[in-house]
Design an enzyme around this catalytic site. Structure first.
Site, short mmCIF file in Angstrom:
data_model
loop_
_atom_site.label_atom_id
_atom_site.label_comp_id
_atom_site.label_asym_id
_atom_site.label_seq_id
_atom_site.Cartn_x
_atom_site.Cartn_y
_atom_site.Cartn_z
N LYS A 120 30.47 11.24 -27.19
CA LYS A 120 30.44 10.19 -28.21
C LYS A 120 31.65 10.33 -29.15
CE LYS A 120 28.39 9.08 -32.41
NZ LYS A 120 27.57 9.60 -33.48
N ASP A 138 25.83 5.55 -29.31
CA ASP A 138 25.16 6.20 -30.44
C ASP A 138 23.71 5.75 -30.44
OD1 ASP A 138 25.14 3.65 -31.37
OD2 ASP A 138 26.29 4.03 -33.17
#
Ligand code: SF4
Length: 229
Positions: A120, A138
């Site tokens: 991420k 996310d």
């Protein structure tokens, strides 16, 4: 691209625009890297408060690399998980200094090899700094992409690859930006505000009744009209 996907992406563009925004304040790549590390389990608003002073005190990766761990823990205390975060930031910045001359590398393998940097964070850097098309998964993207029926599952890495197959490449970066906004303003966890949503017509979770069909579906929230976190 399927008709369903196109309908969703067109509505996201219509309501949130195509503009590129980053919710974490930063002036360069290493600041964004550290801000993103701090954002784990923390709101962007809180991170922005903390980094305002943090980046005055530590002015380079070299400053972080030689930081006192206890002092750094105190500096970032309010972002949560501060012990791990402080250790990782120091180790990460040591590598940046020793291996990359204080610069943030570009390749996903180089980024994910840094302490405390997962896919991420790596994709945030690749998208925001290097403008490499990348999908950031996310909590909002995970939750809402499932509700919209674009992908299914919980594993962020699988979701990232599945979304790359489903979304056209030129939407990869802005899909995340748009979905974060939708997740903060309308499709909130644990209770989405479907009565305000402009996606009811193409949301399987809403249409199947999984989400409560509250209020009038014709009332939508235009960009800038809903509250933010
Ligand atoms: S209709 Fe409801 S569940 Fe579907 S995206 Fe909108 S707020 Fe989320």
């Amino acid at each position: 691209m399927t008709k369903h996907t196109k309908e969703i992406l067109d509505l996201l563009d219509e309501h949130y625009g195509k503009e590129y925004v980053c919710y974490l304040n930063h002036e360069n790549a290493w600041q964004l890297l550290i801000a993103t590390m701090l954002s784990a389990q923390c709101t962007d608003a809180r991170v922005n408060i903390v980094t305002k002073e943090l980046f005055q005190k530590y002015k380079s990766p070299a400053d972080f690399a030689k930081a006192d761990v206890k002092e750094l823990e105190q500096d970032i205390h309010s972002t949560g998980f501060y012990r791990n975060k402080a250790r990782n930031i120091i180790a990460c910045c040591k590598t940046l200094c020793e291996k990359y001359g204080g610069e943030v590398p570009r390749e996903i393998d180089q980024l994910t090899a840094l302490a405390g940097v997962g896919r991420k964070t790596a994709n945030v850097i690749r998208g925001n700094i290097y403008h490499e098309p990348s999908v950031v998964v996310d909590t909002h993207v995970k939750r809402i992409s499932n509700k919209l029926g674009l992908v299914s599952g919980d594993d962020p890495v699988k979701l990232e690859y599945d979304l790359m197959k489903v979304l056209p490449r030129d939407h990869w970066i802005r899909y995340n930006i748009q979905i974060i906004r939708l997740g903060r303003e309308i499709c909130k966890a644990p209770t989405p505000r479907c009565e305000l949503c402009f996606l009811t017509g193409c949301c399987p979770a809403y249409q199947s009744g999984t989400e409560k069909k509250a209020g009038k579906t014709s009332r939508t929230v235009k960009a800038g009209k809903a509250e933010t976190k």
